[in-house]
Design a protein around this motif. Structure first.
Motif, PDB file in Angstrom:
ATOM      1  N   VAL A 127      41.671  44.015  32.567  1.00  0.00           N
ATOM      2  CA  VAL A 127      40.552  43.132  33.243  1.00  0.00           C
ATOM      3  C   VAL A 127      41.120  42.876  34.691  1.00  0.00           C
ATOM      4  CG1 VAL A 127      39.169  40.576  33.242  1.00  0.00           C
ATOM      5  CG2 VAL A 127      40.054  41.714  31.149  1.00  0.00           C
ATOM      6  N   GLU A 128      40.081  43.424  35.530  1.00  0.00           N
ATOM      7  CA  GLU A 128      40.447  43.238  37.061  1.00  0.00           C
ATOM      8  C   GLU A 128      39.562  42.061  37.910  1.00  0.00           C
ATOM      9  OE1 GLU A 128      39.714  47.212  38.155  1.00  0.00           O
ATOM     10  OE2 GLU A 128      41.783  47.473  38.312  1.00  0.00           O
ATOM     11  N   GLU A 129      39.977  41.611  38.890  1.00  0.00           N
ATOM     12  CA  GLU A 129      39.351  40.419  39.687  1.00  0.00           C
ATOM     13  C   GLU A 129      39.374  40.913  40.796  1.00  0.00           C
ATOM     14  OE1 GLU A 129      39.940  36.304  39.098  1.00  0.00           O
ATOM     15  OE2 GLU A 129      41.014  36.475  41.107  1.00  0.00           O
ATOM     16  N   LEU A 130      38.223  40.671  42.007  1.00  0.00           N
ATOM     17  CA  LEU A 130      38.185  41.224  43.291  1.00  0.00           C
ATOM     18  C   LEU A 130      38.937  40.027  44.123  1.00  0.00           C
ATOM     19  CD1 LEU A 130      37.116  42.828  45.439  1.00  0.00           C
ATOM     20  CD2 LEU A 130      35.211  41.611  45.459  1.00  0.00           C
ATOM     21  N   GLY A 131      39.922  40.526  44.863  1.00  0.00           N
ATOM     22  CA  GLY A 131      40.517  39.476  45.778  1.00  0.00           C
ATOM     23  C   GLY A 131      39.904  39.225  47.172  1.00  0.00           C
ATOM     24  N   GLN A 132      40.087  38.296  47.818  1.00  0.00           N
ATOM     25  CA  GLN A 132      39.586  37.812  49.039  1.00  0.00           C
ATOM     26  C   GLN A 132      40.009  39.118  50.086  1.00  0.00           C
ATOM     27  OE1 GLN A 132      37.583  35.455  49.885  1.00  0.00           O
ATOM     28  NE2 GLN A 132      37.803  34.165  48.214  1.00  0.00           N
ATOM     29  N   ASP A 133      41.073  39.906  49.873  1.00  0.00           N
ATOM     30  CA  ASP A 133      41.302  40.811  50.658  1.00  0.00           C
ATOM     31  C   ASP A 133      40.474  42.181  50.216  1.00  0.00           C
ATOM     32  OD1 ASP A 133      42.470  41.670  48.318  1.00  0.00           O
ATOM     33  OD2 ASP A 133      44.453  41.878  48.960  1.00  0.00           O
ATOM     34  N   GLY A 134      39.389  42.139  49.499  1.00  0.00           N
ATOM     35  CA  GLY A 134      38.763  43.262  49.079  1.00  0.00           C
ATOM     36  C   GLY A 134      39.528  44.273  48.069  1.00  0.00           C
ATOM     37  N   ARG A 155      42.398  43.756  41.378  1.00  0.00           N
ATOM     38  CA  ARG A 155      43.802  43.495  40.781  1.00  0.00           C
ATOM     39  C   ARG A 155      43.799  43.349  39.430  1.00  0.00           C
ATOM     40  NH1 ARG A 155      44.258  41.337  45.918  1.00  0.00           N
ATOM     41  NH2 ARG A 155      46.136  42.094  47.232  1.00  0.00           N
ATOM     42  N   VAL A 156      44.626  43.536  38.629  1.00  0.00           N
ATOM     43  CA  VAL A 156      44.609  43.382  37.112  1.00  0.00           C
ATOM     44  C   VAL A 156      45.143  41.933  36.919  1.00  0.00           C
ATOM     45  CG1 VAL A 156      45.570  44.001  34.647  1.00  0.00           C
ATOM     46  CG2 VAL A 156      45.057  45.715  36.391  1.00  0.00           C
ATOM     47  N   ILE A 157      44.272  41.170  36.134  1.00  0.00           N
ATOM     48  CA  ILE A 157      44.716  39.637  35.912  1.00  0.00           C
ATOM     49  C   ILE A 157      44.567  39.591  34.379  1.00  0.00           C
ATOM     50  CG2 ILE A 157      43.729  38.790  38.317  1.00  0.00           C
ATOM     51  CD1 ILE A 157      41.194  37.779  36.329  1.00  0.00           C
ATOM     52  N   ALA A 158      44.192  40.151  33.616  1.00  0.00           N
ATOM     53  CA  ALA A 158      44.396  40.157  32.088  1.00  0.00           C
ATOM     54  C   ALA A 158      44.334  41.460  31.567  1.00  0.00           C
ATOM     55  CB  ALA A 158      43.307  39.192  31.810  1.00  0.00           C
ATOM     56  N   MET A 159      44.511  41.385  30.199  1.00  0.00           N
ATOM     57  CA  MET A 159      44.150  42.501  29.252  1.00  0.00           C
ATOM     58  C   MET A 159      43.246  42.066  28.076  1.00  0.00           C
ATOM     59  SD  MET A 159      45.598  45.026  30.806  1.00  0.00           S
ATOM     60  CE  MET A 159      45.971  46.373  29.813  1.00  0.00           C
ATOM     61  N   ALA A 160      42.367  42.749  27.713  1.00  0.00           N
ATOM     62  CA  ALA A 160      41.580  42.352  26.736  1.00  0.00           C
ATOM     63  C   ALA A 160      41.741  43.324  25.438  1.00  0.00           C
ATOM     64  CB  ALA A 160      40.213  42.325  26.870  1.00  0.00           C
ATOM     65  N   LYS A 187      52.410  42.533  37.145  1.00  0.00           N
ATOM     66  CA  LYS A 187      51.349  43.695  36.934  1.00  0.00           C
ATOM     67  C   LYS A 187      51.788  44.785  36.026  1.00  0.00           C
ATOM     68  CE  LYS A 187      50.758  46.852  40.153  1.00  0.00           C
ATOM     69  NZ  LYS A 187      50.512  47.201  41.303  1.00  0.00           N
ATOM     70  N   ASP A 188      52.790  45.291  36.074  1.00  0.00           N
ATOM     71  CA  ASP A 188      53.292  46.273  35.297  1.00  0.00           C
ATOM     72  C   ASP A 188      53.446  46.094  33.688  1.00  0.00           C
ATOM     73  OD1 ASP A 188      53.180  47.880  37.472  1.00  0.00           O
ATOM     74  OD2 ASP A 188      55.851  47.890  37.799  1.00  0.00           O
ATOM     75  N   LEU A 189      54.011  44.971  33.506  1.00  0.00           N
ATOM     76  CA  LEU A 189      54.130  44.209  32.242  1.00  0.00           C
ATOM     77  C   LEU A 189      52.488  44.513  31.561  1.00  0.00           C
ATOM     78  CD1 LEU A 189      56.190  41.280  31.001  1.00  0.00           C
ATOM     79  CD2 LEU A 189      53.844  41.595  30.062  1.00  0.00           C
ATOM     80  N   LEU A 190      51.594  43.805  32.221  1.00  0.00           N
ATOM     81  CA  LEU A 190      50.143  43.750  31.751  1.00  0.00           C
ATOM     82  C   LEU A 190      49.753  45.199  31.365  1.00  0.00           C
ATOM     83  CD1 LEU A 190      48.718  40.901  33.945  1.00  0.00           C
ATOM     84  CD2 LEU A 190      48.902  40.739  31.774  1.00  0.00           C
ATOM     85  N   LEU A 191      49.840  46.042  32.356  1.00  0.00           N
ATOM     86  CA  LEU A 191      49.244  47.408  32.192  1.00  0.00           C
ATOM     87  C   LEU A 191      49.900  48.124  31.098  1.00  0.00           C
ATOM     88  CD1 LEU A 191      48.916  48.455  35.949  1.00  0.00           C
ATOM     89  CD2 LEU A 191      47.127  48.060  34.216  1.00  0.00           C
ATOM     90  N   MET A 225      50.726  33.962  41.530  1.00  0.00           N
ATOM     91  CA  MET A 225      49.974  35.065  40.802  1.00  0.00           C
ATOM     92  C   MET A 225      48.735  35.284  41.912  1.00  0.00           C
ATOM     93  SD  MET A 225      51.678  36.643  38.508  1.00  0.00           S
ATOM     94  CE  MET A 225      53.150  35.991  39.482  1.00  0.00           C
ATOM     95  N   PRO A 226      48.254  36.501  41.962  1.00  0.00           N
ATOM     96  CA  PRO A 226      47.177  36.574  42.730  1.00  0.00           C
ATOM     97  C   PRO A 226      45.552  36.468  41.934  1.00  0.00           C
ATOM     98  CG  PRO A 226      48.003  38.805  42.249  1.00  0.00           C
ATOM     99  CD  PRO A 226      48.661  37.569  41.784  1.00  0.00           C
ATOM    100  N   LYS A 227      45.284  35.359  41.713  1.00  0.00           N
ATOM    101  CA  LYS A 227      44.237  34.935  41.053  1.00  0.00           C
ATOM    102  C   LYS A 227      43.429  34.115  41.865  1.00  0.00           C
ATOM    103  CE  LYS A 227      42.793  33.956  36.265  1.00  0.00           C
ATOM    104  NZ  LYS A 227      43.202  33.747  34.765  1.00  0.00           N
ATOM    105  N   GLY A 228      42.066  34.242  41.902  1.00  0.00           N
ATOM    106  CA  GLY A 228      41.291  33.552  43.060  1.00  0.00           C
ATOM    107  C   GLY A 228      41.035  32.003  42.927  1.00  0.00           C
ATOM    108  N   ARG A 229      41.210  31.648  41.546  1.00  0.00           N
ATOM    109  CA  ARG A 229      40.875  30.099  41.219  1.00  0.00           C
ATOM    110  C   ARG A 229      42.384  29.288  41.418  1.00  0.00           C
ATOM    111  NH1 ARG A 229      38.911  29.105  35.274  1.00  0.00           N
ATOM    112  NH2 ARG A 229      39.888  27.049  35.547  1.00  0.00           N
ATOM    113  N   TYR A 230      43.517  30.305  41.238  1.00  0.00           N
ATOM    114  CA  TYR A 230      45.003  29.424  41.404  1.00  0.00           C
ATOM    115  C   TYR A 230      45.033  29.128  42.684  1.00  0.00           C
ATOM    116  CZ  TYR A 230      45.672  31.126  36.673  1.00  0.00           C
ATOM    117  OH  TYR A 230      45.817  31.298  35.224  1.00  0.00           O
ATOM    118  N   LYS A 231      44.544  29.896  43.647  1.00  0.00           N
ATOM    119  CA  LYS A 231      44.791  29.512  45.225  1.00  0.00           C
ATOM    120  C   LYS A 231      44.040  28.308  45.686  1.00  0.00           C
ATOM    121  CE  LYS A 231      45.561  30.168  49.826  1.00  0.00           C
ATOM    122  NZ  LYS A 231      44.843  29.099  50.477  1.00  0.00           N
TER     123      LYS A 231
END
Length: 466
Positions: A76-83, A86-91, A62-66, A157-163
């Protein structure tokens, strides 16, 4: 893998089968609008102890991306199942930097006009991440597979499709988790002008994908020891999920086109549906049922074009069709090979004379011969057998130089020059050197391992880091 940012809830609902070919037909472009999109993944490790950093640890992924914000990239953020978001990418102007399932870092580059721009983009990216790594004690490795890590050593990594994918993979194959967690690749995305142009490029791409695999083979070690393969990454795909991988024999059949590929995709089981910023688990369900409003996880709801585009990103054959063609057979590797892969395929596919010459080399191969070559290359690399010519047995190495000559001629004919007046042919030099030596990169690593390294696998970090 793809990074979804928003739910396109206003997209048109798919009402008839003709809409299924729209993404593919919509990708047609005149030659002067053809572009080159290069994707490359690299492993991230901590310099002090070589562990793969987790998402949340201090100085982690996460720190590396930011940290890329200092170079103008936007989160680029994504909503997790826990609400939580989280940052999942950088554009940014150079495309998207995203995280793969175990923290591998990928640049999905921008669509560019020539290979000089591609290599400048790659150079900028590597300079940026190395600068960040120098501050945080991180470094980046150019290999096709982790050479010393078990699955248990690696973070998720905390990304929805990966789970969803990680849960589903063990149900359909024995090595899907290895594909997700322990591999890296280089890919190139290329355009076509018409359905017929797509078909010919698809066929050449599939037939010659084993050669690309051999030239880029770079995954001969597993958990600290030789694994008996040159491209174990390629071998992994042979038992990941038979419903969504492979050489696609129907591509070589008469009448192949957009409609036939859409039929194939309808038979690929689903992974998910993306709604309101969340991934809904639909693993194993049928998109055909979805079209009828009979998807059990979304009863009564029919898919949109965005759902179909998402689904098209979940097949993993050796060549994949979306609104462009993706060449998917290469292992991850060092800088020169990141530039070499698009040079190989652009030279073969973006000049008509070269495309015709490449097809002439492989058009008489049977499907059984194509499959046999694809199955042999992960172990044998450039020494895999290919169909005989004039009754004489041959190895892949015997035709590799001829294919590179065709690619060279194709790049020369393009005449795309840099500011020094050089054309694009120089980007093939690393591949020509591999053919001259007669050894895939993995074999060269094995020679070092058994020779001057004296079995010290840690030397990979010295030799193969960016």
């Amino acid at each position: 893998m793809s990074t979804r940012q928003v739910s396109n809830s206003n997209d048109p609902v798919i009402e008839n089968a003709s809409q299924l070919i729209e993404p593919m037909a919509g990708g047609e472009k005149p030659r002067d609008r053809w572009r080159i999109g290069t994707e490359h993944e690299k492993f991230v490790y901590c310099v002090d102890d070589h562990h793969a950093p987790s998402y949340d640890e201090p100085g982690g992924i996460k720190d590396l991306l930011l940290s890329l914000q200092e170079f103008g990239w936007k989160p680029v953020e994504e909503l997790g199942q826990d609400g939580k978001m989280r940052v999942i990418a950088m554009a940014g102007e150079d495309g998207t930097v995203s995280l793969e399932p175990a923290g591998q870092l990928e640049l999905s580059g921008a669509p560019l006009e020539n290979l000089h721009q591609t290599c400048n983009e790659t150079g900028r990216h590597l300079k940026q991440v190395k600068a960040i790594g120098a501050k945080t004690g991180k470094a980046f490795l150019g290999m096709g597979m982790w050479h010393d890590k078990t699955r248990a050593d690696l973070p998720i990594m905390p990304k929805g499709r990966y789970k969803i994918m990680l849960d589903h993979m063990p149900r359909v194959g024995t090595m899907g988790l290895d594909m997700m967690l322990r591999t890296c690749t280089i890919q190139v995305n290329l355009d076509y002008s018409s359905e017929a142009d797509m078909v010919k490029k698809f066929r050449v791409g599939l037939a010659l994908q084993p050669l690309a695999t051999a030239l880029f083979a770079n995954s001969p070690f597993t958990e600290g020891k030789p694994n008996g393969y040159l491209s174990y990454r390629s071998h992994i795909w042979s038992d990941t999920d038979p419903h969504r991988t492979g050489m696609l024999p129907f591509v070589f059949e008469d009448g192949f086109g957009y409609e036939r590929y859409a039929d194939y995709m309808l038979d690929v089981p689903m992974y998910f549906v993306f709604r309101d910023g969340l991934y809904i688990d639909a693993a194993g369900h049928s998109f055909r049922d979805f079209l009828k409003g009979e998807l059990s996880v979304l009863p009564g709801e029919k898919p949109t074009i965005s759902d179909w585009n998402d689904h098209m990103s979940t097949a993993f054959p050796e060549v994949r069709l979306k609104s462009f063609l993706e060449m998917r057979g290469a292992d991850g590797g060092p800088w020169d090979r990141i530039c070499g892969l698009p040079a190989f395929w652009v030279g073969l596919l973006y000049d008509q004379t070269a495309l015709d010459a490449a097809w002439d080399l492989v058009k008489d191969w049977t499907m059984e011969e194509r499959e046999a070559l694809r199955n042999a290359v992960p172990k044998d690399g450039l020494l895999a057998s290919i169909p005989a010519r004039n009754g004489e047995s041959r190895k892949l190495l015997d035709m590799a130089g001829e294919v590179l000559d065709i690619a060279y001629a194709g790049l020369k004919a393009r005449g795309r020059l840099n500011t020094s007046g050089d054309n694009e042919t120089g980007f093939l030099d690393d591949l020509r050197d591999i053919v001259k030596k007669g050894k895939s990169p993995a074999q060269q690593l094995l020679d070092l391992y058994h020779g001057e390294w004296n079995g010290d696998i840690s030397r990979i970090y010295d030799e193969m880091s960016f």
